[in-house]
Scaffold this motif. Structure first.
Motif, PDB file in Angstrom:
ATOM      1  N   ALA A 137       8.468   2.036   5.076  1.00 16.12           N
ATOM      2  CA  ALA A 137       7.901   2.367   3.774  1.00 16.12           C
ATOM      3  C   ALA A 137       9.037   2.881   2.891  1.00 16.12           C
ATOM      4  O   ALA A 137       9.830   3.728   3.315  1.00 16.12           O
ATOM      5  N   PHE A 138       9.144   2.326   1.685  1.00  8.23           N
ATOM      6  CA  PHE A 138      10.215   2.672   0.760  1.00  8.23           C
ATOM      7  C   PHE A 138       9.774   3.851  -0.103  1.00  8.23           C
ATOM      8  O   PHE A 138       8.668   3.843  -0.654  1.00  8.23           O
ATOM      9  N   LEU A 194      10.856   5.528   5.028  1.00  9.77           N
ATOM     10  CA  LEU A 194      10.045   6.185   6.053  1.00  9.77           C
ATOM     11  C   LEU A 194       9.783   5.137   7.128  1.00  9.77           C
ATOM     12  O   LEU A 194       9.068   4.171   6.914  1.00  9.77           O
ATOM     13  N   ALA A 195      10.432   5.307   8.288  1.00  9.76           N
ATOM     14  CA  ALA A 195      10.270   4.368   9.403  1.00  9.76           C
ATOM     15  C   ALA A 195       9.057   4.803  10.230  1.00  9.76           C
ATOM     16  O   ALA A 195       8.875   5.985  10.516  1.00  9.76           O
ATOM     17  N   MET A 200       5.981   3.441  -0.350  1.00  7.69           N
ATOM     18  CA  MET A 200       5.218   2.187  -0.379  1.00  7.69           C
ATOM     19  C   MET A 200       5.601   1.342   0.823  1.00  7.69           C
ATOM     20  O   MET A 200       6.788   1.174   1.124  1.00  7.69           O
ATOM     21  N   ILE A 201       4.600   0.809   1.527  1.00  9.45           N
ATOM     22  CA  ILE A 201       4.879  -0.020   2.702  1.00  9.45           C
ATOM     23  C   ILE A 201       5.523  -1.324   2.250  1.00  9.45           C
ATOM     24  O   ILE A 201       4.957  -2.087   1.468  1.00  9.45           O
ATOM     25  N   ALA A 202       6.752  -1.573   2.751  1.00  7.23           N
ATOM     26  CA  ALA A 202       7.539  -2.721   2.304  1.00  7.23           C
ATOM     27  C   ALA A 202       7.782  -3.749   3.402  1.00  7.23           C
ATOM     28  O   ALA A 202       8.152  -4.889   3.110  1.00  7.23           O
ATOM     29  N   TYR A 203       7.601  -3.341   4.648  1.00  8.66           N
ATOM     30  CA  TYR A 203       7.844  -4.268   5.766  1.00  8.66           C
ATOM     31  C   TYR A 203       7.041  -3.814   6.967  1.00  8.66           C
ATOM     32  O   TYR A 203       7.010  -2.616   7.295  1.00  8.66           O
ATOM     33  N   VAL A 204       6.391  -4.770   7.638  1.00 13.25           N
ATOM     34  CA  VAL A 204       5.669  -4.492   8.880  1.00 13.25           C
ATOM     35  C   VAL A 204       5.994  -5.608   9.857  1.00 13.25           C
ATOM     36  O   VAL A 204       5.838  -6.794   9.541  1.00 13.25           O
ATOM     37  N   SER A 228       0.842  -1.202   0.000  1.00 12.68           N
ATOM     38  CA  SER A 228       0.000   0.000   0.000  1.00 12.68           C
ATOM     39  C   SER A 228       0.877   1.253   0.000  1.00 12.68           C
ATOM     40  O   SER A 228       2.081   1.197   0.272  1.00 12.68           O
ATOM     41  N   VAL A 229       0.246   2.396  -0.265  1.00 13.02           N
ATOM     42  CA  VAL A 229       0.982   3.650  -0.457  1.00 13.02           C
ATOM     43  C   VAL A 229       0.736   4.608   0.706  1.00 13.02           C
ATOM     44  O   VAL A 229      -0.395   4.732   1.195  1.00 13.02           O
ATOM     45  N   VAL A 230       1.796   5.283   1.123  1.00 15.16           N
ATOM     46  CA  VAL A 230       1.700   6.313   2.153  1.00 15.16           C
ATOM     47  C   VAL A 230       1.614   7.676   1.461  1.00 15.16           C
ATOM     48  O   VAL A 230       2.421   7.988   0.576  1.00 15.16           O
ATOM     49  N   GLY A 231       0.621   8.466   1.861  1.00 17.85           N
ATOM     50  CA  GLY A 231       0.480   9.815   1.322  1.00 17.85           C
ATOM     51  C   GLY A 231       1.198  10.826   2.193  1.00 17.85           C
ATOM     52  O   GLY A 231       1.540  10.557   3.358  1.00 17.85           O
ATOM     53  N   SER A 232       1.418  12.009   1.644  1.00 15.30           N
ATOM     54  CA  SER A 232       2.090  13.064   2.417  1.00 15.30           C
ATOM     55  C   SER A 232       1.247  13.514   3.612  1.00 15.30           C
ATOM     56  O   SER A 232       1.763  14.136   4.541  1.00 15.30           O
ATOM     57  N   ASP A 233      -0.048  13.147   3.613  1.00 14.53           N
ATOM     58  CA  ASP A 233      -0.917  13.472   4.747  1.00 14.53           C
ATOM     59  C   ASP A 233      -0.794  12.464   5.878  1.00 14.53           C
ATOM     60  O   ASP A 233      -1.491  12.577   6.898  1.00 14.53           O
ATOM     61  N   GLY A 234       0.061  11.433   5.712  1.00 16.06           N
ATOM     62  CA  GLY A 234       0.248  10.436   6.761  1.00 16.06           C
ATOM     63  C   GLY A 234      -0.758   9.310   6.722  1.00 16.06           C
ATOM     64  O   GLY A 234      -0.717   8.412   7.565  1.00 16.06           O
TER      65      GLY A 234
END
Length: 432
Positions: A324-325, A430-431, A312-316, A288-294
């Motif tokens: 997120a990469f 983005l950690a 893009m979320i790459a690991y949880v 999934s994708v992370v937006g600049s709004d969090g």
């Protein structure tokens, strides 16, 4: 008179010697031809014959042996069809031409004209493969007919004997299946989940004979029963179904599908809610994708106007923390500049930008299952894939130094970057 007799005797001896030489030459030539015929002659056309049994599939539940691919109460039935082609190779080089079965049956005689542009020594072992030479599991449409025609790979090997233009197998052969066939029945409670696409991501999953990547099934009809040819699965499995109503997901650990077996699996899928905040993310949201709004969205194009897709979320992890990469590279820079660039990126609520460490890279690749699968997810999310011809930055886990990260087979490798003026491409994480 005496002299004439000796001359005659000499002539007779000379003629005898000449005849002996001719006979010897002919014999040697014959032997040489015989030796040559023990192998395959480059460019020559041969007619090959082999008795072959098609690989059947064993039902994974009741272990009943089954034999084309048609479904029955016992599992999958496998028989030859006279329209099929079997291809022949030697030392990874393909013969021109193919073999075809002479009967629609489990066992048939394979016949065909073949030739190859190299000479092959005597007593070679030839490899047989169907349904095609290219080995790829991409492009599946979720039906048994499609799998039977393109993805039901099976192989066999045989020694041969050569008699003039004929090549005969030394013995009959039984083909071995190179993948499992799985029928996924997708449900959300009692309701069917009918996907327009089904993404399969799993540890060890092969998109080709040896390459690893996600496989995306695009069903040819509206149905919640999706047939898949799957090779190499040995660990975590994630299914993501995109439907007209929304996106559904399923995740299971420690999955293994044995080649040559047929599985029927009812999959309890959960709908993925969007948007959600970063603290709400679970392992189901990888890709999934992370937006600049969090907030987190299904893909970049879903991010609302006024905001941008940034990662893009790459690991949880099991505790909900993850990585997120970034969706794009930052350029080719020194490690020091990479650290400054990361801290200077626009703030995203719930996360912080930094240079990925060696552990971060390893977690990302392990969670996405391969370098190619990571790139597949980045592309699907609307980002730019990593360039496998580039070296990227990674920080040491516990010191100020760094590594050059490069693609290696299906994963990555690290090389110490000693000089502070070394430059590599940089992609931030983005950690959260």
């Amino acid at each position: 008179m005496m002299k004439s007799s000796k001359v005659q005797e000499f002539k007779s001896l000379s003629l005898a010697a000449l005849l002996m030489a001719v006979v010897t030459f002919i014999a040697c030539s014959s032997d040489d031809d015989s030796v040559e015929q023990k192998g395959i002659v480059a460019g020559k056309t041969y007619f090959m014959t082999v008795d072959a049994t098609k690989a059947g599939f064993e039902d994974a539940d009741n272990h009943a042996s089954t034999r084309v691919l048609t479904e029955s109460s016992e599992g999958l039935n496998a028989e030859w069809a006279t329209t099929e082609h079997v291809y022949v190779s030697y030392d990874n080089k393909w013969f021109t031409g193919s073999l075809t079965p002479n009967a629609n049956a489990a066992t048939a005689k394979l016949n065909g004209a073949i030739s190859i542009e190299i000479s092959i020594p005597e007593n070679p072992k030839l490899n047989l493969q169907y349904p095609r030479q290219e080995w790829s599991y991409t492009g599946q449409v979720g039906t048994l007919a499609d799998i039977s025609a393109k993805y039901n790979y099976a192989t066999a090997a045989t020694n041969i004997t050569i008699d003039g233009d004929n090549v005969d197998a030394a013995s009959s052969v039984t083909f071995t299946n190179q993948q499992a066939i799985v029928k996924f029945i997708l449900k959300n409670g009692a309701d069917p989940v009918n996907p327009t696409s089904l993404r399969i991501s799993a540890s060890g999953l092969k998109s080709g004979k040896s390459t690893m990547d996600d496989i995306v099934i695009t069903p040819s009809e509206t149905t919640n029963e999706i047939y898949c040819a799957l090779r190499g699965i040995t660990g975590n499995l994630i299914l993501t179904a995109t439907t007209a109503e929304g996106i559904y997901t399923y995740r299971k650990t420690a999955v293994s599908f044995s080649h040559g077996q047929y599985y029927v699996i009812t999959v309890p899928m959960k709908v993925k809610a969007y948007p959600i905040t970063l603290p709400e993310v679970t392992p189901h949201y990888v890709g999934s994708v992370v937006g600049s709004d969090g907030n987190v969205y299904a893909k970049a194009s879903d991010v609302p106007t006024g905001n941008t897709a940034v990662a893009m979320i790459a690991y949880v992890s099991g505790t909900g923390h993850g990585i997120a990469f970034a969706l794009a590279d930052e350029g080719k820079i020194t490690l020091g500049t990479a650290q400054t660039t990361a801290t200077g990126k626009a703030f995203v609520s719930g996360g912080s930008w930094r240079v990925p460490t060696q552990s971060d890279w390893n977690n990302i690749i392990a969670n996405c299952h391969s370098y190619n699968a990571l790139n597949s997810k980045l592309s699907a999310a609307g980002g730019s894939p990593l360039d496998d011809q580039r070296d990227y930055w990674a920080k040491h886990d516990s010191s100020d130094g760094g590594y050059s990260v490069s693609k290696s087979d299906n994963g990555i490798s690290f090389k110490d970057a000693i000089d502070p003026y070394d430059i590599n491409y940089f992609r931030a994480i983005l950690a959260f």
